[in-house]
Design an enzyme around this catalytic site. Structure first.
Site, PDB file in Angstrom:
ATOM      1  CB  SER A  29      -0.915   0.033   1.215  1.00 48.20           C
ATOM      2  OG  SER A  29      -1.961  -0.882   1.051  1.00 48.20           O
ATOM      3  CE  LYS A  31      -3.838   0.963  -1.264  1.00 48.85           C
ATOM      4  NZ  LYS A  31      -4.516   0.530  -0.017  1.00 48.85           N
ATOM      5  CE1 TYR A  79      -3.876  -0.665  -5.151  1.00 44.04           C
ATOM      6  CE2 TYR A  79      -4.683  -2.916  -5.142  1.00 44.04           C
ATOM      7  CZ  TYR A  79      -4.351  -1.764  -4.461  1.00 44.04           C
ATOM      8  OH  TYR A  79      -4.473  -1.707  -3.094  1.00 44.04           O
ATOM      9  CE1 TYR A  90      -3.869  -0.019   4.717  1.00 40.98           C
ATOM     10  CE2 TYR A  90      -2.420  -0.642   6.501  1.00 40.98           C
ATOM     11  CZ  TYR A  90      -2.730  -0.641   5.154  1.00 40.98           C
ATOM     12  OH  TYR A  90      -1.908  -1.251   4.268  1.00 40.98           O
ATOM     13  CB  VAL A 124      -0.628  -5.598   3.823  1.00 41.62           C
ATOM     14  CG1 VAL A 124      -0.203  -6.317   2.571  1.00 41.62           C
ATOM     15  CG2 VAL A 124      -1.433  -6.484   4.727  1.00 41.62           C
TER      16      VAL A 124
END
Lengths: 331, 331, 331, 331
Positions: free
Chosen positions: B77, B80, B204, B256, B274
């Protein structure tokens, strides 16, 4: 409008800044027409939709005031920051963070739904109504007067006088805010309240009805910018850890469900209220060139015309413009 | 554990800092036992639960590295943030903010529900899966290779080499991440995707599978701390406005649904993945006494044992300890 | 247990049926151990977990009573059917259906969330708390006494005496049911209440505290089975259209969020209450072979041990068994 | 319009009924203007908005057909009832009820949200998309052809010929229904699918594309009204328990999130589809006076103009009128 490409290096006198800010206030005042004055209680409806004012107070006595600076208005949700600060001072930060989460919610400020959806049913953060009511229940004291005493004393210490509670607004809130009453009873049932429900709601309605000016709020902002110390006397008014926590909370959750956008576009801790006030905090910052208020400052705007999220339309734009021009962002 | 009450004023050499950090890594390593290695794809499950490492890179070449610094892991992540930066560089900030919101959600990173609940059904922010997949669809290019080219070049410019894509992880993600596929088709139906769905998902999954070390991430963090400029060459690698926006986003949404707590307790922009990595950014700060890395630094930890929110258990604690000791908070 | 393969064709006397039902009550009583007596108010907690009783009243005077038939208990949510019937008689069906929806919710009976999620914020149906409180607000009268007068008179007409209100339970509800108070204030704010909030809640708490026996409920069920007419006097007590509507509502929404399963497995209109009562209605049915109570009957069970949905564990099983044996399903 | 106060007692010939129904169809046809033809796939958009037709088939050969009876249309969501019936016949009722709930949802038919909100994430019922896709995955067979074979055979047995699959609609669905694909992948991830995702979706899209007429649907309705037996041959086509369960499900969940209102106003099991068809089932009923189709009948309407819930505007009104006039309600 005076263009922002000023050379701040030399001759950046208070007069010059004042001129700029006056200019910007005139320019952004037209955005008051895009919003609407809060109408859920009669007393708020009487506000003058055209009003826009700003007060900025720096570390060493520099002050900029412009527009409608003398309007008295009720503090509303901005009080949530103050009651959280007082509760942290009374109970300790750990206790508070155990009872109320500090997560942004993505939901409207008066949502009950998110309480029900989350397994713990713990209020998301002290700056949504559910969290703020929980915080009010945790203030020491058996009555709303006792509970608000330390908060009013703290304000007196900061602004030099004890601010009045607007009884008309308080009565109005108490009689009309059924959603808050619903939230209160919901919290009572899930066991989050530390005090009697009616005392808690009364405290909450009263704290929202404290009357202030933007000078008052700017001065509170200055204390937060200075990590809780009065920059004049160098005395600690709010513990450093609490002041820091309050600023973090304001940045992530202070502007209702537009907090993320405010962080992205403006980038400073702030909290708005439904009466049209916004308190904003600019901590000291490091830049390669001199900029106004680099040692930090407290700011407050008043503009009762609100956007759909509940934030002052003109006020947000004015703060965004100033933050961009003076490079205030903490990022 | 070496106590934190060091006098930073004098003799604060790299060796001293190294010693402290080594100490803290040893101390917090035990918290790896409290978490669990991500298991949703086989490749992640093979990570060593005991690992903990940190890399810190300052403005003028000062580096602190401690613990398991040489492990290669997939960026997950954390990518991102990078794809959002690249998309902003290609499309402009306004275009991006029109398509993806920047509000914290209060929901888990892989929630579909919040898309359905909101009238606009616009992804909440680029750091939850729905937003990140939308961002991937906006990257220029017809194929995933073309789309990732600029992102990989940006990374090469920052870390000095082109990072590999871990094909095993990529295959694994592609085959097992049905929730992301569900999110992708949901977005396709609501009209938010700018590219073919399979190309978008492929992009992705590939960007999540880029292999890095904490040194790589710390260096990216350093560039962000320096507002997008390489402090060595003084060259702009990421536009200032984009770097600032990325940091604001990381602070409000990066960890998160524990982002609010991280902002309150640690107080610096960060993004976790993660696989156990966390990138963190400490911008320059103003303090009354000298403190380590006051000019700003990039930091990264690796600790694959995760808490229930998906953040490295030991990594979060280690960052919190360092942030407290060195007073890194931006508030 | 007597097997169900009885030849109903000949000699199906009341004695035979009684024997069967006695048998089934003994058999299903053990399931009382699987549930739990409601504990949210002290008065309910004192119920005897082992109790199980059933009363069945047919069109032509046939009665089967078995188990703990003489326990008096408060009617609780079963009153929601009755207040809806009375409100329909006073205001007309169209007015009522304009104010309260009749859709099953999929949510727990005391949910506030679903009010907030739906654009109209209209209560889903009169058998969840939000809907029932809205209905109570619509009953004619200025005080709870006036509002309940017609409901108690209707009951008196059906069961032959005016049922008492259990004051202990009423006080207990009034003081402990904070969730209902939260729902009430929420409804007040969204404008669905036709009466004063405190009068409305008082009415609601009182109607829930009406004391009945299963004979009383079975007799109400019989009137509903007969489309509102007393089968003995042939007099209309409830208008046919209202009785029909009530039965449709019971079938789709009567058993909390297990209504769908009850419709699938049992197949008759029913409504349960948290004190352990269930009223069930078997309308006349067409079958190829004679079966008990083919002209229709009213049924009621009492078994205070509840499952997680709030329905009597043993009661539901007993009704399901009887419905299967006697082929009562309306489908 | 012929007034409904007919004396059904004598001379209630098929001709008289035909005249009434013709009249009612003319009257309600104007309501087609209030709805909109489904547009999410091109093939559906081509339907004639003005169409309205009804077919009623009774137990002993009595048939009423009126309006646009010969239009062929795709069965769409009505197939959900049939695939559920076939799956129950293959796997047994208990297995099915273990995998898919039978609770009304209160949510739109294509909601993903409710899957995420419920702890079990079990599809609410077989008549919302999530449940129907789960059911399709449970049909025996490795390919969509194998899976649909028994369903098509069942239809052949009932309507006398094997209905075609409209390939244009099927292709169109497959390419455009991204929401269903999102639901499918979501279910795959939560472990509810028994078959390959692509085979499952293919099966689902094909079953929705089966082409029927209202005569076909009315005949299926007749079999269900007769508890699964063909009234002509007296042969069991659908097991009684399964037919009963299907009817219960249709009543509580068959008309999307207007199921409660349909139960209240019309009161018979029914299922609608987005192409404008509605199948309805009137089981035998007991009344004091002779009424049309008292032995039960199957009914079907076709009216492609839909209301906001996805049900035929004119079709629903026509059914409601007939149900009221002929007293069809099962309550």
């Amino acid at each position: 409008m005076v263009q922002g490409a000023a050379n701040w290096n030399t001759g950046m006198t208070q007069e010059w800044l004042q001129e700029y800010v006056d200019d910007w206030v005139s320019f952004y005042r037209k955005h008051t027409a895009e919003g609407e004055v809060a109408s859920y209680i009669p007393a708020l409806k009487e506000a003058n939709q055209d009003h826009l004012g700003i007060s900025i107070i720096g570390m060493h006595g520099m002050k900029i005031r412009s527009g409608d600076v003398d309007v008295r208005f009720t503090i509303q949700s901005i009080s949530k920051v103050l009651s959280f600060i007082v509760a942290c001072m009374q109970r300790g930060v750990s206790y508070m963070l155990d009872k109320v989460d500090v997560e942004p919610t993505g939901e409207a400020f008066n949502s009950i739904m998110h309480l029900e959806m989350k397994p713990l049913k713990k209020p998301f953060n002290p700056l949504v109504n559910a969290g703020a009511i929980t915080v009010s229940s945790m203030l020491d004291g058996e009555t709303s007067e006792e509970k608000l005493q330390p908060l009013l004393s703290l304000l007196e210490e900061i602004i030099g006088h004890r601010p009045p509670i607007n009884l008309e607004v308080y009565e109005s809130e108490r009689e009309s805010s059924m959603r808050n009453r619903a939230i209160g009873y919901y919290l009572l049932e899930t066991g989050f309240l530390d005090s009697d429900i009616e005392v808690t709601l009364d405290t909450y309605f009263k704290q929202c009805s404290i009357e202030v000016t933007i000078d008052d709020l700017a001065r509170i902002g200055l204390i937060l910018a200075n990590d809780g110390k009065d920059p004049d006397s160098d005395q600690e008014i709010i513990p450093r850890q609490v002041a820091r926590l309050a600023k973090a909370l304001m940045l992530t959750c202070g502007m209702y469900d537009a907090s993320g956008k405010f962080a992205a576009y403006v980038g400073i801790p702030a909290k708005s209220g439904v009466s049209g006030g916004i308190i904003a905090v600019s901590p000291p910052r490091v830049r390669n060139e001199p900029l106004p208020f680099m040692d930090g400052c407290g700011m407050a705007v008043y503009g009762p015309a609100l956007d759909s999220k509940g934030n002052s339309t003109a006020g947000i734009r004015l703060l965004r413009h100033i933050a961009t021009q003076w490079d205030l962002s903490i990022f």
